[in-house]
Each structure stands twice: as C-alpha cells, then as structure tokens.
Design an enzyme around this catalytic site. Structure first.
Site, PDB file in Angstrom:
ATOM      1  N   HIS A 113       0.828  -1.207   0.000  1.00  0.00           N
ATOM      2  CA  HIS A 113       0.000   0.000   0.000  1.00  0.00           C
ATOM      3  C   HIS A 113       0.864   1.261   0.000  1.00  0.00           C
ATOM      4  CE1 HIS A 113      -3.694  -2.310   1.628  1.00  0.00           C
ATOM      5  NE2 HIS A 113      -3.868  -2.023   0.364  1.00  0.00           N
ATOM      6  N   CYS A 123      27.153  -2.963 -20.083  1.00  0.00           N
ATOM      7  CA  CYS A 123      26.096  -2.707 -19.103  1.00  0.00           C
ATOM      8  C   CYS A 123      26.575  -1.881 -17.916  1.00  0.00           C
ATOM      9  CB  CYS A 123      25.489  -4.017 -18.599  1.00  0.00           C
ATOM     10  SG  CYS A 123      26.627  -5.058 -17.662  1.00  0.00           S
TER      11      CYS A 123
END
Length: 509
Positions: A180, A470
């Site tokens: 939440h 990367c």
C-alpha cells in the site's frame, strides 16, 4: 564515481537528489508503566478507531483513497482487537500487546500469499501509529527544505501527506513496490527505493541520488553522475518502443526487480540488459527458496515476452554480505564474482534451476543468463556446463577484469554472449579504488581500457558472439558513441537515462 551504490526495489520511474534526513525506527520504544496502566482494551480500541478514521479521510486521489479504505478495513477487523485482548490478558504491556497483535495479523496475511502477503508490511507502521496515538506522541517534524527521507518503514498514511516539492525521494528498509505504501508513493510521484537492507550506511546530511527506475541509490554521487542524471530528473514522458533498426545498437534496461519493468517500458527499452538478482538474497540469513526465485523470475519474463532479458546470477562482494555463503579466493578478487558461486554450488544450482523453470513458464521468453566477474577460461567453461545442465539456452559471461581478456578466446568456447562491466574493468585496469575514490565514468575512455574493449569485440566477433556494455559508462553520451564505434551490439542503462541515450544514438545514424 559515487562513494558506494546501494540497491533495493524501485517504486515509480523518477530520480531524486538531495541530503538524507533519517527518521529513526522507534520499534523499541515502550510506554511508561504510568501511562500503560491506563491503557485498557477500551482505550486501545478507541486509539485503533481514531487511526482508522484518520486514514479513511478522502485524499482526493482515487487510487490513494482505495488504499486508505483497505487499511481502514484491516484496522477494524474484529480478530485484530481479539489478539490485543488475549495479550493484555497474559499481562504484557499495551505497546507489546499492540505490536504482537499486529505482527500476528501480518503473518496471517503473509500466509495467504499474493496480494495479501505484499501488504502485510503495512501493519508494522500502523501498529506504531496506534501506539503514538495512545502515548500522545506528535508526528516527527520533517524539514521544510528539500531532502531525501530515509526510514525503516513508512505508513501509507504518512506517505500520502508527503510534499513532492520538498521530499525529493524516499528510501526504506522494509516494504515492496506493490505494498500500500508503494502504491501511494507512486501516486504522489515521489521516486522511492524500498527493501534497502543497508540504510544504516545513510547518515543525516549525506547527499544521495535515488534512481527509482533501476532501484539504485548513489551515495555522494560524482559530478559526472549528477550531470548524467540531470536530464533524467525532469523527464516524465512515455516514449514509444524503440523499433528494430531505429538506433545503431540495441538499447536495453538495467533493473533490480520485476517491479521496475514498468519504468523500462515507459522509455521504450528493447528488453533487459542486466537484471541484478542480489535483491532476492540481501538481508537474509538463508538463501531464497526455489519457489521464491521462480516467482520473481517468472514475473520478470512475463513482462518482456519476445524481448531479450539478460539475468546475472548472484554477484556478491564485501559490499553485499551474505551470511550463508562460503568465502572464496584471495587477493584483489577475493570473495568476488563467479568464484564465490563455485564455492557454493548448491546456491548456483538452485538459481539456475529457478531460471530454467521460469523460462519454461513463459513460452515466448528470450532468457539470457550470465555469470558475474569471470576471471579464468576454466570458470567460463564451468559456468557453461552448469547452465546447460539446467536447460539454460543462452549462456554468457561478464568481462570485468583485464586478466580474462588475455584468455578470452578460450573462455568463449561454450559461451553465447559477452557483457562488459565497464565500472570494474576500468577500475581494475587503472588500479583505482573500486568504491569510488578517484574513479570516474570517463575512465572507460582511457586508452588502456579502450584497448581491452576493442580486443573483446574482436575476439567475440571472430566467434560471431554478440557483445554488450552494461556498466555506468553505457549511458554516458560520449562513451556510448565510442562503444558504437568499437562495434558493440547493445548498450544497457538505467531506464531513467535511456531517453537521453536514445536521442544521442539517433544522431549517429
């Protein structure tokens, strides 16, 4: 480069920069006996109802209101008060009764799995709010000038009140992107990274750069890193997917959790060039189970069906202590890279098996799996054998040390792709401190490093093996042009840095 980089799960897609403001965890605070004696069940019920009433007040944002309504229902669940009553009857203090009851309720939610499990952490913060209400403790006074909030846990109620103009970012030790609190932080557009095990390294006043799109926190970022991210801070547009042939190389995203896939899609990334699996392992006394790993990898692959997803198996070093691993190696590479996994074969086997199962769970997936910091040809061959035994189809290695370049042809005998980690390759080649002192992103353009990258591309091309970059330098506009000239096939960067990178690469066509 930054003094150090911490990792967690990103929430949202923005970038926040500012000084740290720590809110200390108060879980150990106890109510005094004088106050506690007045806290019978009816008083505690009134405090719980008061907190429920407060969080149910409309915020004006539909998604946040839905979260608050759900939390209110959790607080008003009759079984929660029954748990408090039982603990009070056993003679424990009010604060311990509340924490124990909320913790039990959280465990019950976690046992249900899925949606409920991901919201169990919210109850920890709610318990503290109820205790504060009982004790008459005022809310922490937050700064009125821009800052980055660092705390152990954050309730959705507090998150909904944060001002994005002042709170540049949020970092928490607990929580998940789909809790939440995560939903609220995403709604109010505050870049956040949750589940950061090492927040104790962040002290008041230290400057941090929080990249929610990749789940990274740069502590004391360098001038180059601040410059790179200055363009990302204001970028909030959803870009169309990068089309095949639109750019001179494939552009992929660096991610730390499956929840960050949304950020990669927002900027049109063509897949994932580096998925860091460490977040599954950090902060634990035991390694994650096979099922836990299968769930996360399946979530990841299902969001990139038909697109390349490069997963790096566990990469550990002294910055990422894992108590369940045996140590390995000596000298400057001690306890680093693939040699650690060779000393912990069961950990590697479980991870490869989980990746194989996830690969089969998503039939249209394009999974590539690579080993971190391979130092010798024998290590590369051993990884290839292990990965093939578990059914992995695309197998790669990271080139991060100069010694590997010297024996690269032999190391690629059973390898399908190569990824260059420019951070470590530059620092080990130039003899700089890998924790940031004296190291810069531009080190990847040093002639000695460029010579090694050129050699990697030449050897890989001879075997028709693709080469990607990367490291941080992949998103550096000047360095990326050099990598394209050297012949790399792909560049992988934080989603926040991809918009500027793709615009720069377009000009090379």
């Amino acid at each position: 480069m930054a003094e150090r980089v911490l990792v967690g799960a990103g929430v949202g897609n923005g970038v926040g920069i500012g000084p740290v403001f720590r809110v200390i965890d108060r879980n150990q605070r106890e109510l005094s006996s004088a106050i506690g004696s007045r806290h019978n069940l009816s008083v505690i019920r009134a405090a719980i109802d008061a907190v429920a009433d407060e969080i149910e007040q409309a915020s004006g944002r539909e998604d946040v209101d839905a979260v608050m309504s759900a939390l209110g229902m959790m607080l008003r669940d009759a079984s929660l008060l029954e748990q408090v009553k039982a603990r009070l009857a056993d003679g424990v203090s009010a604060d311990r009764a509340i924490r124990g009851a909320f913790a039990q309720f959280a465990r019950s939610l976690a046992s249900l799995g899925g949606y409920f499990a991901e919201r169990s952490d919210d109850l920890v913060a709610l318990a503290e709010k109820v205790i504060d209400t009982l004790a008459g403790v005022d809310e922490v006074q937050l700064p009125t000038t821009p800052y980055v909030l660092v705390t152990d846990n954050l309730s959705p109620m507090v998150a909904s009140k944060l001002d994005p103009a002042i709170v540049r970012a949020v970092i928490t030790r607990t929580g998940t992107p789909t809790s939440h609190t995560g939903i609220v932080l995403r709604s109010v557009k505050i870049p956040s990274v949750v589940g950061v095990n090492a927040i104790d390294l962040l002290v008041d006043g230290v400057d941090v750069l929080v990249d929610a799109s990749s789940g990274q926190i740069f502590v004391e970022p360098s001038a180059e890193e601040l410059e790179n991210y200055s363009r990302a801070e204001v970028f909030d547009e959803v870009l169309p997917p990068i089309a095949v042939g639109e750019l001179p190389v494939t552009v992929l995203a660096n991610l730390g959790s499956s929840a960050e896939a949304v950020a990669a899609h927002r900027v049109g990334a063509q897949g994932v060039g580096l998925f860091r699996t460490e977040l599954l392992f950090l902060g634990r006394q035991d390694p994650p189970t096979l099922d836990e790993q299968v769930l996360e990898y399946t979530r990841l692959l299902s969001q990139f069906e038909g697109q390349r997803v490069v997963v790096r198996v566990l990469d550990t070093d002294t910055d990422k202590p894992l108590p369940f691993l045996f140590t390995a190696g000596s000298g400057k590479y001690a306890n680093r890279g693939f040699q650690v996994l060779l000393a912990n074969q069961s950990i590697l086997d479980t991870q490869l098996e989980a990746l194989s199962i996830a690969q089969n769970n998503v039939p249209n997936s394009d999974l590539w799996v690579m080993a971190p910091m391979v130092v010798t040809a024998s290590e590369a061959n051993e990884f290839a054998r292990s990965a093939k035994a578990h059914g992995i189809r695309n197998i790669g290695i990271m080139v991060e040390v100069p010694e590997l370049v010297e024996v690269l042809d032999g190391a690629l005998e059973q390898i399908d792709f190569v990824s260059i980690g420019t951070n470590d390759l530059a620092q080990y080649t130039l003899g700089k401190n890998r924790h940031g002192v004296g190291a810069e992103i531009s080190d990847a353009r040093d002639p000695r490093v460029v010579s090694l990258i050129r050699r990697v591309v030449e050897v890989a091309n001879g075997r028709k093996i693709p080469v990607g970059v990367c490291g941080e330098a992949a998103a550096d506009l000047e360095s990326s042009k050099l990598f394209v000239e050297l012949g790399v096939d792909s560049l992988s960067a934080s989603p926040a840095l991809i918009p500027a990178l793709r615009e720069s690469l377009k000009r090379l066509l």
